[in-house]
Motif scaffolding. Structure first.
Motif, PDB file in Angstrom:
ATOM      1  N   SER A  60      14.351  14.353  25.291  1.00 57.94           N
ATOM      2  CA  SER A  60      14.036  14.009  23.901  1.00 57.94           C
ATOM      3  C   SER A  60      12.533  13.788  23.818  1.00 57.94           C
ATOM      4  CB  SER A  60      14.788  12.739  23.495  1.00 57.94           C
ATOM      5  OG  SER A  60      14.254  12.204  22.306  1.00 57.94           O
ATOM      6  N   THR A  61      11.849  14.573  22.976  1.00 53.57           N
ATOM      7  CA  THR A  61      10.387  14.472  22.963  1.00 53.57           C
ATOM      8  C   THR A  61       9.806  14.982  21.654  1.00 53.57           C
ATOM      9  OG1 THR A  61       8.362  15.103  24.153  1.00 53.57           O
ATOM     10  CG2 THR A  61      10.124  16.745  24.045  1.00 53.57           C
ATOM     11  N   HIS A  62       8.621  14.461  21.314  1.00 55.76           N
ATOM     12  CA  HIS A  62       7.838  15.005  20.211  1.00 55.76           C
ATOM     13  C   HIS A  62       6.504  15.539  20.728  1.00 55.76           C
ATOM     14  CE1 HIS A  62       6.244  10.886  20.625  1.00 55.76           C
ATOM     15  NE2 HIS A  62       5.112  11.415  20.212  1.00 55.76           N
ATOM     16  N   ASP A  63       6.316  15.529  22.053  1.00 53.77           N
ATOM     17  CA  ASP A  63       5.070  15.954  22.691  1.00 53.77           C
ATOM     18  C   ASP A  63       5.024  17.488  22.762  1.00 53.77           C
ATOM     19  OD1 ASP A  63       2.996  16.617  24.431  1.00 53.77           O
ATOM     20  OD2 ASP A  63       3.417  14.997  25.827  1.00 53.77           O
ATOM     21  N   ALA A  64       4.029  18.091  22.103  1.00 58.17           N
ATOM     22  CA  ALA A  64       3.932  19.555  22.055  1.00 58.17           C
ATOM     23  C   ALA A  64       3.799  20.163  23.447  1.00 58.17           C
ATOM     24  CB  ALA A  64       2.742  19.967  21.180  1.00 58.17           C
ATOM     25  N   GLU A  65       3.054  19.520  24.332  1.00 62.54           N
ATOM     26  CA  GLU A  65       2.880  20.059  25.687  1.00 62.54           C
ATOM     27  C   GLU A  65       4.202  20.022  26.458  1.00 62.54           C
ATOM     28  OE1 GLU A  65      -0.068  19.566  29.595  1.00 62.54           O
ATOM     29  OE2 GLU A  65      -0.199  18.141  27.928  1.00 62.54           O
ATOM     30  N   MET A  66       4.951  18.934  26.282  1.00 64.84           N
ATOM     31  CA  MET A  66       6.252  18.830  26.930  1.00 64.84           C
ATOM     32  C   MET A  66       7.206  19.877  26.368  1.00 64.84           C
ATOM     33  SD  MET A  66       8.105  16.746  29.092  1.00 64.84           S
ATOM     34  CE  MET A  66       8.711  18.285  29.764  1.00 64.84           C
ATOM     35  N   ILE A  67       7.204  20.064  25.059  1.00 67.89           N
ATOM     36  CA  ILE A  67       8.078  21.056  24.426  1.00 67.89           C
ATOM     37  C   ILE A  67       7.735  22.456  24.930  1.00 67.89           C
ATOM     38  CG2 ILE A  67       8.700  22.125  22.215  1.00 67.89           C
ATOM     39  CD1 ILE A  67       8.179  19.338  20.942  1.00 67.89           C
TER      40      ILE A  67
ATOM     41  N   THR B  99      16.949  10.605  20.187  1.00 69.00           N
ATOM     42  CA  THR B  99      17.406   9.699  21.242  1.00 69.00           C
ATOM     43  C   THR B  99      18.909   9.465  21.143  1.00 69.00           C
ATOM     44  OG1 THR B  99      15.252   8.604  21.423  1.00 69.00           O
ATOM     45  CG2 THR B  99      17.181   7.369  22.178  1.00 69.00           C
ATOM     46  N   THR B 100      19.429   9.368  19.924  1.00 62.68           N
ATOM     47  CA  THR B 100      20.872   9.199  19.744  1.00 62.68           C
ATOM     48  C   THR B 100      21.628  10.387  20.339  1.00 62.68           C
ATOM     49  OG1 THR B 100      20.569   7.892  17.738  1.00 62.68           O
ATOM     50  CG2 THR B 100      22.728   8.917  18.059  1.00 62.68           C
ATOM     51  N   LEU B 101      21.155  11.609  20.070  1.00 54.53           N
ATOM     52  CA  LEU B 101      21.800  12.795  20.634  1.00 54.53           C
ATOM     53  C   LEU B 101      21.717  12.785  22.157  1.00 54.53           C
ATOM     54  CD1 LEU B 101      23.225  15.492  20.373  1.00 54.53           C
ATOM     55  CD2 LEU B 101      20.988  16.571  19.936  1.00 54.53           C
ATOM     56  N   LEU B 102      20.553  12.419  22.695  1.00 54.84           N
ATOM     57  CA  LEU B 102      20.405  12.333  24.153  1.00 54.84           C
ATOM     58  C   LEU B 102      21.421  11.358  24.734  1.00 54.84           C
ATOM     59  CD1 LEU B 102      18.424  13.183  26.586  1.00 54.84           C
ATOM     60  CD2 LEU B 102      17.455  10.895  26.245  1.00 54.84           C
ATOM     61  N   HIS B 103      21.583  10.199  24.098  1.00 56.56           N
ATOM     62  CA  HIS B 103      22.527   9.191  24.589  1.00 56.56           C
ATOM     63  C   HIS B 103      23.970   9.680  24.482  1.00 56.56           C
ATOM     64  CE1 HIS B 103      19.587   5.550  24.080  1.00 56.56           C
ATOM     65  NE2 HIS B 103      19.167   6.450  24.948  1.00 56.56           N
ATOM     66  N   CYS B 104      24.273  10.460  23.458  1.00 62.86           N
ATOM     67  CA  CYS B 104      25.620  11.037  23.350  1.00 62.86           C
ATOM     68  C   CYS B 104      25.870  12.040  24.480  1.00 62.86           C
ATOM     69  CB  CYS B 104      25.807  11.725  22.002  1.00 62.86           C
ATOM     70  SG  CYS B 104      25.887  10.606  20.590  1.00 62.86           S
TER      71      CYS B 104
ATOM     72  N   ALA C   8      20.858  13.827  41.726  1.00 64.10           N
ATOM     73  CA  ALA C   8      21.578  13.996  40.462  1.00 64.10           C
ATOM     74  C   ALA C   8      21.530  15.452  40.020  1.00 64.10           C
ATOM     75  CB  ALA C   8      20.956  13.108  39.390  1.00 64.10           C
ATOM     76  N   SER C   9      22.606  15.919  39.414  1.00 58.86           N
ATOM     77  CA  SER C   9      22.642  17.296  38.925  1.00 58.86           C
ATOM     78  C   SER C   9      22.237  17.401  37.465  1.00 58.86           C
ATOM     79  CB  SER C   9      24.040  17.891  39.113  1.00 58.86           C
ATOM     80  OG  SER C   9      25.021  17.101  38.481  1.00 58.86           O
ATOM     81  N   ILE C  10      22.221  16.261  36.748  1.00 65.57           N
ATOM     82  CA  ILE C  10      21.828  16.257  35.339  1.00 65.57           C
ATOM     83  C   ILE C  10      20.849  15.109  35.116  1.00 65.57           C
ATOM     84  CG2 ILE C  10      22.616  16.261  32.947  1.00 65.57           C
ATOM     85  CD1 ILE C  10      25.459  16.799  34.028  1.00 65.57           C
ATOM     86  N   LEU C  11      19.724  15.425  34.477  1.00 67.15           N
ATOM     87  CA  LEU C  11      18.698  14.423  34.223  1.00 67.15           C
ATOM     88  C   LEU C  11      18.491  14.284  32.721  1.00 67.15           C
ATOM     89  CD1 LEU C  11      16.560  12.534  35.480  1.00 67.15           C
ATOM     90  CD2 LEU C  11      14.970  14.469  35.440  1.00 67.15           C
ATOM     91  N   PHE C  12      18.614  13.050  32.214  1.00 70.91           N
ATOM     92  CA  PHE C  12      18.426  12.746  30.794  1.00 70.91           C
ATOM     93  C   PHE C  12      17.117  11.971  30.658  1.00 70.91           C
ATOM     94  CE2 PHE C  12      22.943  13.015  31.678  1.00 70.91           C
ATOM     95  CZ  PHE C  12      23.418  13.843  30.670  1.00 70.91           C
TER      96      PHE C  12
END
Length: 229
Positions: free
Chosen positions: A193-200, A41-46, A156-160
């Motif tokens: 940012s995810t830990h969900d295997a299906e999302m990954i 999440t920190t990296l996503l926010h950066c 939006a052109s970028i989605l976080f």
């Protein structure tokens, strides 16, 4: 295109990121992965310019944004970025329509903005005809889709996105994943940012926070109707 080179962040006295390098490209979903507490999440926010970095550099479409001031960051958020965070960013006491357009007449008596575009965004996210409902009545999965409808309306052109499927049942998880994939297919950059295997598995690229220095392509067997980098 968002690129981070060797970025490090310390929060309080605790180092959180250590020389992370990642490249997120348009038309693809990039997953930031790793165990809880690794700094996803920190990296996503950066990357979303929500959190300043201590060392390293960042660029967006080739432009160095490392030293952006508050006004420059706000312009980036206004003109290019949309966020779907764990609390959804939804105002429960407001209508679904207002949560999409974020515009209202004086004293908030009626929702304004491009109402037809608002309805189209709701239709794309499975919320057609619900613009007059209070957002607080929506389920968790519906609030996720409402946050995405806001991003679609904004163009939006970028989605976080932060842990979008953490509390969703399997049916809603699949709907949300498919919506993010469709958003990316339109040429947008989607960073999750995810830990969900299906999302990954649905993402085109993955970056292991704290363990590697680049985002790597997912194996072709894990991709759905997506090309390589």
């Amino acid at each position: 295109m968002i690129e981070a080179h060797g970025i490090s962040v310390t929060i309080g006295s605790r180092p959180v990121l250590h020389g992370e390098t990642v490249r997120c490209t348009p038309g693809k979903m990039t997953a930031l992965v790793g165990p809880s507490g690794c700094g996803k999440t920190t990296l996503l926010h950066c990357l979303g310019l929500l959190l300043p970095i201590d060392r390293g550099s960042m660029s967006i479409n080739g432009k160095n944004v490392t030293g952006y001031n508050t006004a420059e960051r706000r312009r980036f958020w206004r003109d290019y970025a949309a966020f779907v965070l764990q609390d959804y960013g939804i105002m429960d006491e407001e209508s679904v329509a207002f949560n999409v357009t974020l515009q209202a007449s004086l004293f908030g008596r009626r929702v304004t903005g491009d109402l037809e575009r608002m309805r189209q965004a709701l239709a794309k996210t499975g919320l057609k005809g619900r613009e007059n409902e209070l957002a607080g009545r929506l389920s968790g999965g519906e609030k996720q889709r409402l946050a995405l409808a806001r991003a679609i309306y904004k163009d939006a052109s970028i989605l976080f996105v932060d842990e979008p499927t953490a509390s969703l049942d399997p049916a809603n998880r699949r709907k949300v994943i498919d919506l993010f994939a469709d958003f990316a297919k339109q040429g947008r950059t989607v960073i999750i940012s995810t830990h969900d295997a299906e999302m990954i598995d649905a993402c085109d690229r993955k970056h292991r926070v704290g363990l590697d220095n680049s985002a790597t392509d997912m194996p072709k067997s894990d991709q759905t109707n997506q090309g390589g980098s």
